[in-house]
Design an enzyme around this catalytic site. Structure first.
Site, PDB file in Angstrom:
ATOM      1  N   ASP A 194      -9.179  -5.950   2.647  1.00  0.00           N
ATOM      2  CA  ASP A 194      -8.108  -6.282   2.307  1.00  0.00           C
ATOM      3  C   ASP A 194      -7.798  -7.756   2.406  1.00  0.00           C
ATOM      4  O   ASP A 194      -6.897  -8.485   2.016  1.00  0.00           O
ATOM      5  CB  ASP A 194      -7.010  -5.599   2.744  1.00  0.00           C
ATOM      6  CG  ASP A 194      -6.841  -3.942   2.136  1.00  0.00           C
ATOM      7  OD1 ASP A 194      -7.347  -3.961   1.069  1.00  0.00           O
ATOM      8  OD2 ASP A 194      -6.241  -3.264   2.589  1.00  0.00           O
ATOM      9  N   ASP A 228       0.838  -1.090   0.110  1.00  0.00           N
ATOM     10  CA  ASP A 228       0.024   0.023  -0.032  1.00  0.00           C
ATOM     11  C   ASP A 228       0.883   1.301   0.016  1.00  0.00           C
ATOM     12  O   ASP A 228       1.960   1.056   0.543  1.00  0.00           O
ATOM     13  CB  ASP A 228      -0.724  -0.054   1.303  1.00  0.00           C
ATOM     14  CG  ASP A 228      -1.857  -0.916   1.220  1.00  0.00           C
ATOM     15  OD1 ASP A 228      -2.320  -1.349   0.189  1.00  0.00           O
ATOM     16  OD2 ASP A 228      -2.254  -1.164   2.602  1.00  0.00           O
ATOM     17  N   ASP A 255      -4.492  -3.333   5.122  1.00  0.00           N
ATOM     18  CA  ASP A 255      -5.177  -2.865   6.298  1.00  0.00           C
ATOM     19  C   ASP A 255      -6.591  -3.051   6.587  1.00  0.00           C
ATOM     20  O   ASP A 255      -7.076  -3.586   7.466  1.00  0.00           O
ATOM     21  CB  ASP A 255      -4.458  -1.427   6.803  1.00  0.00           C
ATOM     22  CG  ASP A 255      -4.740  -0.497   5.434  1.00  0.00           C
ATOM     23  OD1 ASP A 255      -5.579  -0.928   4.394  1.00  0.00           O
ATOM     24  OD2 ASP A 255      -4.168   0.399   5.655  1.00  0.00           O
TER      25      ASP A 255
END
Ligand code: ATP
Length: 913
Positions: free
Chosen positions: A649, A329, A645
């Site tokens: 996900d 990310d 997170d």
């Protein structure tokens, strides 16, 4: 307080019954009183193996049992000294085995506490994070999507809350939760829509609940199920080694059988040969291997913890060394996640905002929000109200009217940094949520989630009701029909829409994360659902900077050298993503390598599989795209590490070879799906973990190489002697002693050896690769033969030179021990010899070798031990021969490698020119 039908009571009655103020929570005093009364909030887990049993377990090995029986026989036959010594050695062996296993258990235990869940509670009027174990009935907990419910609770606030209760009810569809009381006291648990149960997970919305039961009093405790913990799965390597161990047992027993038989045929005593044979089998079977592997893994895992990587599933340690792609990310992992609004676009003007971090001090260049009533003030008002974060000072929340509290402490935020930045921007203009909320009150909310990329709140004033919306500019502008200007609300023309997008791009190119803010007047009776997000009035764009982490930039350079491809996956705008990726070095050269969520949607899985290897940045993607990306990469035979997170996900994190979650910002659900948690949310930590993963694997190879070549040497010397028809070169006790001094401590010390300095300059290891690959089998065999034959040569030469059997055996015995003590230094590196490695880098190894040397010398020179071990003091020439044969191979191989590596190094340098 127990077993009440909380679901039929209005929530205010529940909090009253539990003696808590819903807006303040319990006082610390009350908390400790209740903790004393009901105990901590834990489910009693199954107890680990008691150390005594762990110790006794060391004797359950078949060959050790045979040896024990043989020892008892020898004691009965009057060989008391022999029996006692063998017993002592076996006990020492067991102590070593015990230490190894105990350490392994303990480190796994301590890992469990590291991954223990936390809860957000309201106590004494303040919000804080505490370990979930410290919750008591009456605590007010705050929950959001992705959180695990930490104890049984009654909802007192629920904004679009959906809970997945399959852990408890078996129902896999999420159920909606609300606050209103139910009528039927006998409503089954699965239908109690206003209750939340320990261990179930919030998959959408946010809310608050009052704890009604903790620990074993919870429904989960009552059925005493599920214990969330580190999974004690065996790693593939451990499984393969267990298999190998079985083969080795069979081979060793066969060889030992031959040694015993030939000895007996030659006329040696049956009893003596039997004892020697069994001792040889005990020495030859690497029974300590699985335990040392576990210790090496566990110690490696501890080292990773120091570098902020927490392993939840042990197999990940091995897989880390094979990783070929790391998908990360952007926000918070590659960047610092400390956002500051830098630019505001509103009423056709670009306004620059100054100031640092979360300190609400700064100026607005291009407009004065303090003086002008209009779009800018309006924008800042939305920024402040469509917001669930709060400003803090020294961890204490600071409301507008108390803003001078804790003056010297640095400013911080509680909650989402994106929202924190907006709050700070508004505060810089003197706009505080607490002041605004005196005039209007929040009556509804549609929470943010990564798929929607927007969030709305509904506020009701004395006369009007408004929706305030913020989110990704493309999502918001798509829903805008009007624009707020200095002249009031006007229709949003196509030209203006394009101008706004241009302003967005201008900000995004500077690596700013841009959010659009909008509003909409609502009718009194309008319901709160996604329809309030249609026909919006565009108010403003706000661009915030989120500086890249310097450590991440460095880690990306390391990744490339290590043959690992870094990939950025973000929900942010393409241009923002590109600018950040360039700054970090993830993108180089011209434009290629970027895909957006929209482009992904248009691609079939097959097309994605073809392109995926050329893409380094994915922008404006949703969590479900992440799953497709992982799958496509795996189809290309990549070993994928993937971070996540949010609750959405979790599937991608689970699917990845190494699922990684965020310790600080990650949700419980994602953490549980992951194999590794980053305590600091930092990309550099992933790379550090890969490095440690490689080092652990190297160390396992090191001690396997050492243990097996030593064991082959031991078996060979006895086997060859038997074949040639020589007398026994070593007695039973001596063999056991060799096994103890060399295999025990030095092998363990190799398991914690330091890492090779080139470790991140190598390509990733092939995942299916055998532990003996890349020449390890050859190295083990040749060195085993050298040790075995060398020891035999010393024995034979000694006999030929006319020394008696006592001296010859002592010489063979000592040669075997020292051959192994020299060899342990060769095992420090697979490519460099003893002259190229730092022999003193591992203090444990030095201590182990020194200890073993002293022990061997005492066995030869200390008269009482001489009697037990049937040894004698040696002369100078005898030592010369022993050291030549024992140390010669390491020196010769060391010299050969020195020459080869220097030559090779020079050649590559010449080549490089
Ligand atoms: P990452 O790089 O870790 O994927 P991200 O923050 O870009 O993080 P998301 O959190 O999924 O990804 O956010 C997606 C988009 O939604 C952001 O680019 C932003 O435009 C918008 N957004 C983020 N946070 C909020 C919020 N609190 N309220 C409204 N919109 C938001």
């Amino acid at each position: 307080m127990r077993q009440q039908a909380w679901h039929v009571l209005p929530w205010l009655d529940v909090v009253k019954a539990l003696g808590v103020h819903p807006g303040k929570g319990l006082t610390p005093r009350e908390v400790s009183r209740r903790l004393g009364e009901v105990g901590t909030n834990i489910l009693e887990s199954k107890k680990g193996v008691h150390p005594v049993f762990l110790f006794l377990g060391q004797f359950k090995d078949f060959m050790v049992l045979v040896l024990l029986a043989a020892t008892i026989v020898s004691a009965l036959l009057g060989e008391i000294a022999d029996a006692v010594t063998i017993m002592a050695i076996l006990v020492l062996n067991a102590v070593l085995g015990f230490i190894q296993e105990y350490r392994a258990e303990r480190s796994i235990e301590s890992l469990k506490s590291l991954t223990a869940p936390e809860a957000r509670v309201l106590r004494d009027g303040l919000e804080s994070r505490i370990p979930a174990t410290e919750l008591v009935p009456g605590d007010i907990v705050l929950l959001e999507a992705g959180d695990r419910i930490p104890a049984d609770l009654r909802w007192i606030q629920a904004v679009n809350v959906e809970v997945e209760e399959s852990a408890l009810t078996g129902e896999s569809h999420p159920v909606a939760k609300r606050v209103a009381p139910l009528t039927d006291e006998l409503t089954p648990m699965a239908d109690r829509a206003n209750m939340g149960y320990m261990g179930t997970a919030l998959v959408a919305g946010r809310g608050a609940g009052v704890i009604v039961a903790t620990g074993m009093e919870t429904e989960m405790g009552i059925i005493a199920g599920m214990i969330q913990s580190v999974e004690e799965e065996e790693t593939p390597l451990q499984k393969r080694l267990a298999q190998l161990g079985k083969y080795l047992v069979v081979i060793s027993i066969a060889v030992c059988g031959i040694v015993v038989l030939t000895g007996i045929l030659r006329g040696e005593g049956v009893y003596k040969m039997f004892l020697a044979g069994v001792s040889l089998a005990v020495a030859a079977i690497p029974e300590g291997l699985p335990a040392i592997v576990t210790v090496a893994l566990a110690i490696g895992v501890q080292r990773m913890v120091k570098r902020k990587a927490i392993i939840r599933k042990l197999p990940a340690v091995e897989t880390l060394g094979c990783a070929t792609v790391i998908c990360s990310d952007k926000t918070g992992t590659l960047t610092q996640n400390e956002m500051t609004v830098r630019q505001i676009y509103t009423d056709r003007k670009m306004i620059v905002v100054t100031g640092q971090g979360y300190d609400p001090k700064g100026e607005f260049h291009g407009a004065d929000p303090l003086k002008e009533k209009g779009p800018l003030q309006n924008a800042l008002k939305i920024a402040s109200l469509c917001n669930n974060s709060s400003l803090t000072r020294k961890g204490v929340q600071v409301a507008g009217m108390f803003r001078s509290a804790g003056k010297e402490a640095p400013w911080g935020i509680e909650g989402d940094p994106t929202e924190g930045a907006l709050l700070v921007a508004a505060a810089k203009a003197g706009i505080w949520r607490e002041t605004l909320e005196r005039k209007e009150e929040r009556v509804g909310e549609i929470p943010f989630d990564s798929d929607r990329k927007r969030m709305s709140v509904i506020y009701k004033g004395r006369r009007e009701k408004n929706a305030y919306v913020k989110g990704a500019p493309d999502e918001i502008l798509r829903r805008c029909t009007h624009e707020l200007t200095g002249d009031g609300v006007v229709e949003l023309s196509e030209i203006r829409r394009r101008a706004i997008f241009r302003a967005n791009d201008e900000m995004a190119k500077k690596a700013l994360r841009v959010l659009a803010l909008a509003q909409k007047p609502l009718k009194e009776y309008e319901r709160v659902d996604e329809r309030v997000e249609e026909d919006l009035v565009f108010v403003s764009l706000m661009g915030m900077i989120d500086p890249p982490r310097t450590s991440a930039g460095k880690a990306i350079v390391v990744c490339r050298k290590a043959g690992i491809k870094p990939v950025m996956i973000t929900g942010d705008h393409r241009l923002t993503a590109e600018a950040v990726a360039r700054e970090l070095g993830i993108l180089k050269g011209n434009n290629g390598g970027i895909l957006t969520g929209v482009e992904l949607d248009k691609m079939s899985d097959e097309e994605l599989e073809k392109e995926v290897m050329d893409v380094s940045v994915y922008a404006r993607v949703t969590p479900k795209d992440k799953l497709r990306i992982v799958r496509a990469l795996k189809k290309n035979n990549q070993i994928v590490a993937m971070t996540g997170d949010g609750v959405n996900d979790a599937p991608a994190v689970k699917e990845a070879d190494i699922g990684i979650s965020m310790g600080k910002t990650g949700t419980d659900v994602t953490k549980e799906a992951s194999a590794m948690v980053l305590a600091d949310d930092n990309f550099a930590t992933i790379v550090a973990a890969v490095e440690e993963g490689r080092a652990i694997y190297d160390n396992i190879r090191k001690f396997i190489r050492y243990l097996l070549s030593c064991n082959i040497g031991e078996v060979l010397v006895m086997f060859l002697a038997a074949l040639i028809g020589l007398p026994l070169p070593l007695l039973a006790i001596q063999i056991l002693w060799v096994n103890l001094v060399t295999d025990g401590l030095p092998a363990m010390a190799l398991g914690v050896d330091g890492m090779d300095k080139d470790i991140m300059n190598r390509k990733p290891r092939e995942p299916g690769e055998s532990i003996f690959a890349r020449g390890l089998a050859r190295k083990i065999l040749t060195r085993g033969v050298i040790i075995g034959v060398g020891t035999l040569v010393v024995f034979v030469v000694a006999l030929l030179l006319g020394v008696n059997m006592l001296v010859a055996r002592t010489m063979a015995f000592t040669t075997l021990v020292f051959s192994q003590l020299f060899h342990v230094f060769d095992c420090k590196s697979e490519t460099r010899g003893i002259f190229e490695v730092n022999l003193f880098s591992n203090p444990y190894l030095i201590a182990a070798v020194a200890g073993s040397t002293i022990m061997q010398l005492s066995v030869i020179y200390f008269p009482p031990l001489q009697a037990i071990f049937k040894t004698t003091a040696l002369l100078g020439w005898q030592w010369g021969l022993i050291l030549l044969v024992a140390g010669g191979p390491s020196i010769l191989i060391g010299l050969y490698r020195l020459v080869r590596n220097t030559w090779h190094g020079k050649r590559t340098m010449v080549g490089a020119k």
